[in-house]
Design an enzyme around this catalytic site. Structure first.
Site, PDB file in Angstrom:
ATOM      1  CG  HIS A  19      -1.910  -1.100   1.227  1.00 57.80           C
ATOM      2  ND1 HIS A  19      -3.172  -0.963   0.707  1.00 57.80           N
ATOM      3  CD2 HIS A  19      -1.821  -2.378   1.681  1.00 57.80           C
ATOM      4  CE1 HIS A  19      -3.832  -2.105   0.841  1.00 57.80           C
ATOM      5  NE2 HIS A  19      -3.041  -2.973   1.430  1.00 57.80           N
ATOM      6  CG  ASP A 117      -4.432   2.550   1.199  1.00 59.31           C
ATOM      7  OD1 ASP A 117      -4.154   3.024   2.312  1.00 59.31           O
ATOM      8  OD2 ASP A 117      -3.761   1.663   0.647  1.00 59.31           O
TER       9      ASP A 117
END
Length: 483
Positions: A19, A117
């Site tokens: 990520h 996110d």
């Protein structure tokens, strides 16, 4: 605020290299495209991650100083108090609130929006600023979770009942029915994972836009499906967003040893086996892989990791002595055709001309890297959404060869009854991947080469992803004045 006033975005990535890396690369692209943008990245440290892959990559990413790109490390959490990534995010919410409060109180910098996110929409909402999501998975996966959330909200459908089912679902973002056996682990998790995912998906609908690490040419059907859904925010497929820079100097010798070995191999002759930073197998499965490699007689580069202790969530470590896990005499018998390693410089390996195939866990970042490099894949998913990615690559897009689609070794599930993937199954997949006797394999390799070219065109000026980035920046600027 005038049009030329600085616009500061706060990036909050989920902890973990898969990520952090694409989000930082996205931040670099944004500030490179518009001089009015400034970005701060909040970095959460994983207390149970001491792996080389994480320390190497994170250090490289975060020390790459760029103008108008800042990094802030949130306080380290006590490992004893954090048993999962979800808990780590929850424990960091107050730290995020504190930092954002500090940012908005200063007159020198003006925070104008969030790019996240993580399940932190609630924190972002407290400050009344525009919120965007950076989605590190595929558009098809995004379409799947929107569809499942709709089924739950409008029809009270409990998707966890599909666990161990042979049912198939009609999903708007897919052209083929999706087997329940390839649904992501969190979707099937009756212990709360599904509930958290559906809550996250519901909040996704409330954002100003969703940036997706994919490109239109790869997922044209899914992109079109989402664009036509008026209950979904604007979608920006901006990928592939990849980190293609080599490692640090202290790792150069280790990388060079691997690259020197590859230099000595014929073009497209090596099959590369690598299963990600969290990927590992029990000893019985490792021996099946070893037997398959030896039987196939193909040259190989195999990245192998030691499983985490049972009952603990840790990043897999490297074996101190490979002879303890590999069949007796394997390393000696295969010394002329193979190399077994721990950590792998994946992009560097995939970029090498000697590599002709990739046995992959099908995590989305790895998929994009393999396509970028033009290396065909054989699917062997392990955890998270990888089974669905494998299904998409093999059945939907015809860009990969199947070893398995529904293998699952996941923290959320009981792994005691995992069925071994046999040496014959693995050997068969490797042969299909590396040999050209099958016409379907030839078609897959041709499509992979075409998609590799498309991926590079997409990110260049005038390409689809380049244009979507421009559209996202325009959205941000419009929302600065009209929140």
């Amino acid at each position: 605020m005038t049009v030329d006033a600085p616009v500061e975005l706060l990036f909050i990535p989920t902890p973990g290299i898969g990520h952090l890396v694409p989000m930082v690369e996205m931040a670099k692209q944004l500030i490179g495209r518009d001089h009015r943008l400034s970005i701060t990245v909040l970095v959460m440290k994983i207390p149970f991650d001491k792996s080389k892959v994480s320390s190497t990559t994170q250090s490289l990413i975060l020390t790459a100083a760029e103008e108008r790109l800042n990094f802030v490390y949130l306080p380290q959490q006590d490992q004893a108090e954090v048993r999962s990534i979800s808990e780590l995010i929850d424990t960091n919410k107050q730290h995020v609130r504190d930092h954002v409060t500090k940012m908005v109180s200063t007159e020198l910098r003006r925070l104008t929006g969030f790019v996240i996110d993580t399940p932190m929409m609630d924190v972002a909402a407290e400050f009344g600023l525009p919120t965007y999501v950076f989605f590190t998975y595929s558009c098809a996966f995004l379409g799947l979770i929107f569809h499942l959330e709709t089924l739950q909200r409008e029809h009270n459908h409990d998707v966890t009942e599909l666990k161990d089912s042979d049912a198939e679902l009609e999903v708007p973002a897919f052209t083929n029915p999706v087997p329940a056996k390839v649904l992501p682990s969190r979707v099937l998790d009756k212990e709360g994972g599904s509930t958290r995912l559906m809550a996250f998906t519901k909040r996704l609908r409330e954002t100003k836009g969703i940036i997706v690490n994919t490109f239109e040419e790869l997922e044209s059907y899914a992109v079109k499906s989402l664009a036509e859904d008026d209950k979904v925010p604007p979608i920006y497929p901006v990928g592939p967003v990849l980190h293609l820079v080599k490692g640090k100097k202290e790792e150069e010798e280790e990388v060079n040893e691997i690259m020197r070995w590859l230099d000595d191999q014929p073009p497209s002759s090596v099959v590369f086996l690598c299963f990600g930073s969290m990927g590992s197998f029990d000893e019985d499965q490792v021996r099946e892989i070893a037997q398959a490699l030896e039987q196939s007689s193909h040259r190989f580069l195999w990245s192998i990791r030691q499983p985490q202790p049972k009952g603990k969530i840790e990043i897999p470590s490297e074996y101190q002595d490979l002879n303890h896990v590999l069949p007796e005499g394997f390393l000696e018998r295969t010394a002329k055709i193979g190399k077994v390693i721990g950590w792998a410089p994946q992009v560097a390996v995939l970029s090498h001309k000697a590599v002709g195939g990739f046995v992959s866990h099908c995590r989305w970042n790895s998929t994009l890297e393999s396509l970028w490099c033009g290396v065909p894949m054989a699917s062997w998913p392990i955890y998270s959404e990888q089974q669905m990615n494998a299904f998409q690559l093999v059945r939907e897009l015809e860009l990969a060869i199947e070893i398995k689609l529904d293998y699952r070794r996941d923290f959320s599930f009981d792994s005691s009854n995992i069925k071994l993937v046999t040496a014959d199954e693995i050997e068969n997949g490797i042969r299909k991947l590396m040999e050209n006797e099958d016409k379907s394999t030839e078609g897959i390799k041709r499509k992979v080469q075409e998609m590799s070219k498309n991926s590079k065109i997409a990110v260049k000026e005038g390409g689809s992803s380049y244009n979507y980035i421009g559209g996202f920046i325009e959205n941000v600027m419009n929302n600065v004045h009209s929140p």
